[in-house]
Design a protein around this motif. Structure first.
Motif, PDB file in Angstrom:
ATOM      1  N   HIS A 173       0.607  -1.140   0.253  1.00 13.27           N
ATOM      2  CA  HIS A 173       0.164   0.161   0.364  1.00 13.27           C
ATOM      3  C   HIS A 173       1.507   1.049  -0.542  1.00 13.27           C
ATOM      4  N   GLN A 174       0.543   2.314   0.071  1.00 10.48           N
ATOM      5  CA  GLN A 174       0.758   3.356  -0.533  1.00 10.48           C
ATOM      6  C   GLN A 174       0.101   4.543   0.251  1.00 10.48           C
ATOM      7  N   VAL A 175       0.328   4.763   1.601  1.00 14.25           N
ATOM      8  CA  VAL A 175      -0.742   5.462   2.318  1.00 14.25           C
ATOM      9  C   VAL A 175      -0.130   7.601   2.686  1.00 14.25           C
ATOM     10  N   TYR A 176      -1.201   8.440   2.064  1.00 17.44           N
ATOM     11  CA  TYR A 176      -0.375   9.731   1.741  1.00 17.44           C
ATOM     12  C   TYR A 176      -2.190   9.957   2.173  1.00 17.44           C
ATOM     13  N   SER A 177      -2.288  11.806   2.270  1.00 17.66           N
ATOM     14  CA  SER A 177      -3.097  12.454   2.885  1.00 17.66           C
ATOM     15  C   SER A 177      -2.161  13.899   1.931  1.00 17.66           C
ATOM     16  N   PHE A 178      -3.245  15.127   1.587  1.00 19.63           N
ATOM     17  CA  PHE A 178      -3.362  16.145   1.476  1.00 19.63           C
ATOM     18  C   PHE A 178      -3.778  16.997   2.575  1.00 19.63           C
ATOM     19  N   SER A 179      -4.400  16.750   3.096  1.00 20.30           N
ATOM     20  CA  SER A 179      -5.328  17.436   3.975  1.00 20.30           C
ATOM     21  C   SER A 179      -4.214  18.826   4.755  1.00 20.30           C
ATOM     22  N   PRO A 180      -4.966  19.682   4.671  1.00 16.65           N
ATOM     23  CA  PRO A 180      -3.639  21.005   5.718  1.00 16.65           C
ATOM     24  C   PRO A 180      -3.397  20.131   6.916  1.00 16.65           C
ATOM     25  N   THR A 181      -4.039  19.795   8.074  1.00 23.32           N
ATOM     26  CA  THR A 181      -3.780  19.079   8.734  1.00 23.32           C
ATOM     27  C   THR A 181      -2.354  18.637   9.222  1.00 23.32           C
ATOM     28  N   LYS A 182      -2.597  17.738   8.015  1.00 25.62           N
ATOM     29  CA  LYS A 182      -1.393  16.821   8.216  1.00 25.62           C
ATOM     30  C   LYS A 182      -1.248  16.461   7.011  1.00 25.62           C
ATOM     31  N   ARG A 183      -0.102  16.552   5.712  1.00 19.09           N
ATOM     32  CA  ARG A 183       0.756  16.418   4.320  1.00 19.09           C
ATOM     33  C   ARG A 183       1.709  15.586   5.106  1.00 19.09           C
ATOM     34  N   PHE A 184       1.062  14.253   4.328  1.00 23.33           N
ATOM     35  CA  PHE A 184       2.678  12.906   4.377  1.00 23.33           C
ATOM     36  C   PHE A 184       2.502  12.501   3.183  1.00 23.33           C
ATOM     37  N   GLU A 185       3.351  11.367   3.013  1.00 28.73           N
ATOM     38  CA  GLU A 185       3.249   9.728   1.758  1.00 28.73           C
ATOM     39  C   GLU A 185       4.021   8.542   3.050  1.00 28.73           C
ATOM     40  N   LEU A 186       3.459   7.351   2.809  1.00 28.45           N
ATOM     41  CA  LEU A 186       4.159   6.766   2.776  1.00 28.45           C
ATOM     42  C   LEU A 186       4.240   5.513   1.577  1.00 28.45           C
ATOM     43  N   ARG A 187       5.179   5.505   1.438  1.00 25.99           N
ATOM     44  CA  ARG A 187       6.056   4.790  -0.213  1.00 25.99           C
ATOM     45  C   ARG A 187       5.310   3.718  -0.264  1.00 25.99           C
ATOM     46  N   LEU A 188       5.243   3.205  -1.484  1.00 25.93           N
ATOM     47  CA  LEU A 188       5.104   1.834  -1.485  1.00 25.93           C
ATOM     48  C   LEU A 188       5.476   0.799  -0.607  1.00 25.93           C
ATOM     49  N   TYR A 189       4.902   0.070   0.472  1.00 24.69           N
ATOM     50  CA  TYR A 189       5.480  -0.456   1.713  1.00 24.69           C
ATOM     51  C   TYR A 189       5.171  -1.746   1.998  1.00 24.69           C
ATOM     52  N   GLU A 190       5.723  -2.975   2.452  1.00 23.25           N
ATOM     53  CA  GLU A 190       4.649  -4.120   3.060  1.00 23.25           C
ATOM     54  C   GLU A 190       4.482  -3.578   4.587  1.00 23.25           C
ATOM     55  N   LYS A 191       4.272  -4.349   4.982  1.00 26.26           N
ATOM     56  CA  LYS A 191       4.240  -4.831   6.651  1.00 26.26           C
ATOM     57  C   LYS A 191       4.180  -3.040   8.237  1.00 26.26           C
ATOM     58  N   THR A 192       5.235  -2.696   8.421  1.00 21.24           N
ATOM     59  CA  THR A 192       5.101  -1.892   9.607  1.00 21.24           C
ATOM     60  C   THR A 192       6.018  -0.675   8.752  1.00 21.24           C
ATOM     61  N   PRO A 193       6.300   0.381   8.420  1.00 22.96           N
ATOM     62  CA  PRO A 193       6.989   1.318   7.855  1.00 22.96           C
ATOM     63  C   PRO A 193       7.592   1.916   9.676  1.00 22.96           C
ATOM     64  N   SER A 194       8.948   1.593   9.185  1.00 23.86           N
ATOM     65  CA  SER A 194      10.283   2.180  10.280  1.00 23.86           C
ATOM     66  C   SER A 194       9.994   3.039  11.418  1.00 23.86           C
TER      67      SER A 194
END
Length: 222
Positions: A89-110
């Motif tokens: 999955h590649q989780v992301y948000s453009f919301s003003p409260t929090k913008r972030f992106e977790l590039r394609l990954y398996e299991k749990t990001p570090s």
């Protein structure tokens, strides 16, 4: 057992008993416009002296859905995004409260993601358009999300006056809704809340039409 120790023990037990007796609670239930219990509604309370907030939380990805779909956290919370699926999955948000992106990954990001401002964060997956999740970040000391029966229990509230705020992803423009002032006695309070929203089958976790994330983000951002 010495007399001094016995006295201290008795004083401690009395203090604990008094603190327990003074702990109140709120049993809340939220209903939609048709009078049906409303799941995934956020309730926050301002007032009283809140407990030290738990500043760690988790939002999983299972069966190509965010679990839970709605997460309420205190400002300053670090949220991890484990992936329990056998695909990336590649989780992301453009919301003003929090913008972030977790590039394609398996299991749990570090590293978890820090949510350091109050407000609404709409989550999506860059690979699976139907995946929608919401993180409601609040400064209020008391908060939670209703279960499938529309209920939420907040324990150990000091008796006193509180101001309630409610939110649901079907609220108009996804904005918070004032819930009024509550006087919570030492015995606790049961309270019904009614929200003028309607959750249709297509709004439930399934696979919304493409563009669902864009629609949700537009409402939250404006």
């Amino acid at each position: 057992m010495t007399k001094v120790f016995s006295t201290l023990l008795l004083a401690g037990l009395c203090a604990l008993s008094m603190a327990t007796a003074q702990a109140a609670g709120l049993n809340a239930q939220v209903f939609d416009r048709q009078g049906k219990p409303l799941a995934n509604a956020v309730i926050t309370l301002k007032g009283g002296t809140g407990p030290a907030p738990v500043l760690k939380a988790s939002m999983d990805q299972r069966d190509q859905e965010f679990v839970p779909r709605v997460l309420a956290v205190h400002t300053g919370t670090q949220v991890s995004f484990p992936n329990s699926d056998d695909i990336r999955h590649q989780v992301y948000s453009f919301s003003p409260t929090k913008r972030f992106e977790l590039r394609l990954y398996e299991k749990t990001p570090s590293e978890p993601v820090l949510f350091d401002k109050p407000g609404l964060v709409v989550l999506g997956c860059n690979i699976h358009d139907w995946m929608l999740g919401y993180i409601y970040v609040t400064d209020d000391p008391w908060y939670g999300v209703t279960d499938e029966n529309g209920t939420l229990k907040l324990d150990a509230l000091p008796p006193g006056r509180y101001t309630a705020t409610l939110w649901h992803f079907k609220s108009e423009d996804m904005q918070p809704i004032p819930g009024g002032d509550l006087e919570i006695p030492a015995a606790g309070l049961s309270k019904r809340f009614d929200l003028d929203v309607e959750v249709k089958p297509e709004d439930l976790p399934a696979r919304p039409a493409p563009g669902a994330f864009g629609d949700a983000f537009h409402k939250a951002a404006h």
